[in-house]
Design a protein around this motif. Structure first.
Motif, PDB file in Angstrom:
ATOM      1  N   ARG A   2      -0.767   1.192   2.847  1.00  0.00           N
ATOM      2  CA  ARG A   2      -1.958   1.443   3.665  1.00  0.00           C
ATOM      3  C   ARG A   2      -2.939   2.375   2.942  1.00  0.00           C
ATOM      4  N   PHE A   3      -2.422   3.395   2.267  1.00  0.00           N
ATOM      5  CA  PHE A   3      -3.287   4.308   1.519  1.00  0.00           C
ATOM      6  C   PHE A   3      -3.997   3.554   0.398  1.00  0.00           C
ATOM      7  N   ALA A   4      -3.247   2.745  -0.348  1.00  0.00           N
ATOM      8  CA  ALA A   4      -3.838   1.981  -1.449  1.00  0.00           C
ATOM      9  C   ALA A   4      -4.899   1.020  -0.924  1.00  0.00           C
ATOM     10  N   LEU A   5      -4.632   0.372   0.182  1.00  0.00           N
ATOM     11  CA  LEU A   5      -5.600  -0.569   0.756  1.00  0.00           C
ATOM     12  C   LEU A   5      -6.842   0.170   1.265  1.00  0.00           C
ATOM     13  N   THR A   6      -6.643   1.303   1.902  1.00  0.00           N
ATOM     14  CA  THR A   6      -7.777   2.087   2.394  1.00  0.00           C
ATOM     15  C   THR A   6      -8.676   2.512   1.249  1.00  0.00           C
ATOM     16  N   ARG A   7      -8.089   3.040   0.190  1.00  0.00           N
ATOM     17  CA  ARG A   7      -8.875   3.454  -0.979  1.00  0.00           C
ATOM     18  C   ARG A   7      -9.544   2.255  -1.645  1.00  0.00           C
ATOM     19  N   ASP A  18       5.358  -2.410  -6.825  1.00  0.00           N
ATOM     20  CA  ASP A  18       6.567  -1.665  -6.478  1.00  0.00           C
ATOM     21  C   ASP A  18       7.169  -2.239  -5.203  1.00  0.00           C
ATOM     22  N   PRO A  19       8.283  -2.979  -5.311  1.00  0.00           N
ATOM     23  CA  PRO A  19       8.879  -3.571  -4.114  1.00  0.00           C
ATOM     24  C   PRO A  19       9.382  -2.527  -3.113  1.00  0.00           C
ATOM     25  N   GLY A  20       9.554  -1.305  -3.566  1.00  0.00           N
ATOM     26  CA  GLY A  20      10.022  -0.247  -2.675  1.00  0.00           C
ATOM     27  C   GLY A  20       8.912   0.564  -2.037  1.00  0.00           C
ATOM     28  N   ALA A  21       7.669   0.194  -2.321  1.00  0.00           N
ATOM     29  CA  ALA A  21       6.549   0.950  -1.751  1.00  0.00           C
ATOM     30  C   ALA A  21       6.582   0.822  -0.232  1.00  0.00           C
ATOM     31  N   GLY A  22       6.458   1.925   0.416  1.00  0.00           N
ATOM     32  CA  GLY A  22       6.492   1.928   1.875  1.00  0.00           C
ATOM     33  C   GLY A  22       5.140   1.610   2.483  1.00  0.00           C
ATOM     34  N   GLU A  23       5.141   1.500   3.791  1.00  0.00           N
ATOM     35  CA  GLU A  23       3.912   1.156   4.521  1.00  0.00           C
ATOM     36  C   GLU A  23       2.812   2.189   4.280  1.00  0.00           C
ATOM     37  N   ARG A  24       3.169   3.464   4.262  1.00  0.00           N
ATOM     38  CA  ARG A  24       2.146   4.496   4.050  1.00  0.00           C
ATOM     39  C   ARG A  24       1.452   4.340   2.700  1.00  0.00           C
ATOM     40  N   ALA A  25       2.245   4.058   1.671  1.00  0.00           N
ATOM     41  CA  ALA A  25       1.673   3.886   0.325  1.00  0.00           C
ATOM     42  C   ALA A  25       0.769   2.662   0.278  1.00  0.00           C
TER      43      ALA A  25
END
Length: 96
Positions: free
Chosen positions: A67-72, A58-65
């Motif tokens: 970071r959350f995906a990377l953390t998980r 998703d090119p529109g995914a924000g930093e929070r999304a």
């Protein structure tokens, strides 16, 4: 598993130290609980991977999304590596 081998369990102490099981059977209640938790961790990891791929696509995914995906994903990779080490140690030497 022999009596002298310790099984690395799929959880840690509250301090983050590894937990081990010394059992004379792979079919003890605690062994079965560990097997079930390993399976759940691997299933969860597959779901996290799918979600992370969706976020990355998703090119529109924000930093929070992201970071959350990377953390998980890091948490799931940690679980998967622990499962791999535990299972690898239980493979008889002649099969390694």
């Amino acid at each position: 598993m022999s009596l002298h081998e310790l099984r690395l369990l799929p959880w840690t102490t509250p301090e983050g130290n590894p937990c081990y099981l010394s059992a004379d059977s792979d079919h003890s209640a605690l062994s079965r609980l560990a097997d079930d938790l390993e399976a759940a961790q691997l299933d969860s990891g597959a779901q996290v991977l799918a979600g992370a791929r969706a976020v990355l696509a998703d090119p529109g995914a924000g930093e929070r999304a992201v970071r959350f995906a990377l953390t998980r994903a890091v948490e799931s990779l940690d679980d998967a590596l622990r499962v791999a080490v535990s299972r690898g140690r239980r493979i008889p030497a002649r099969h390694r």
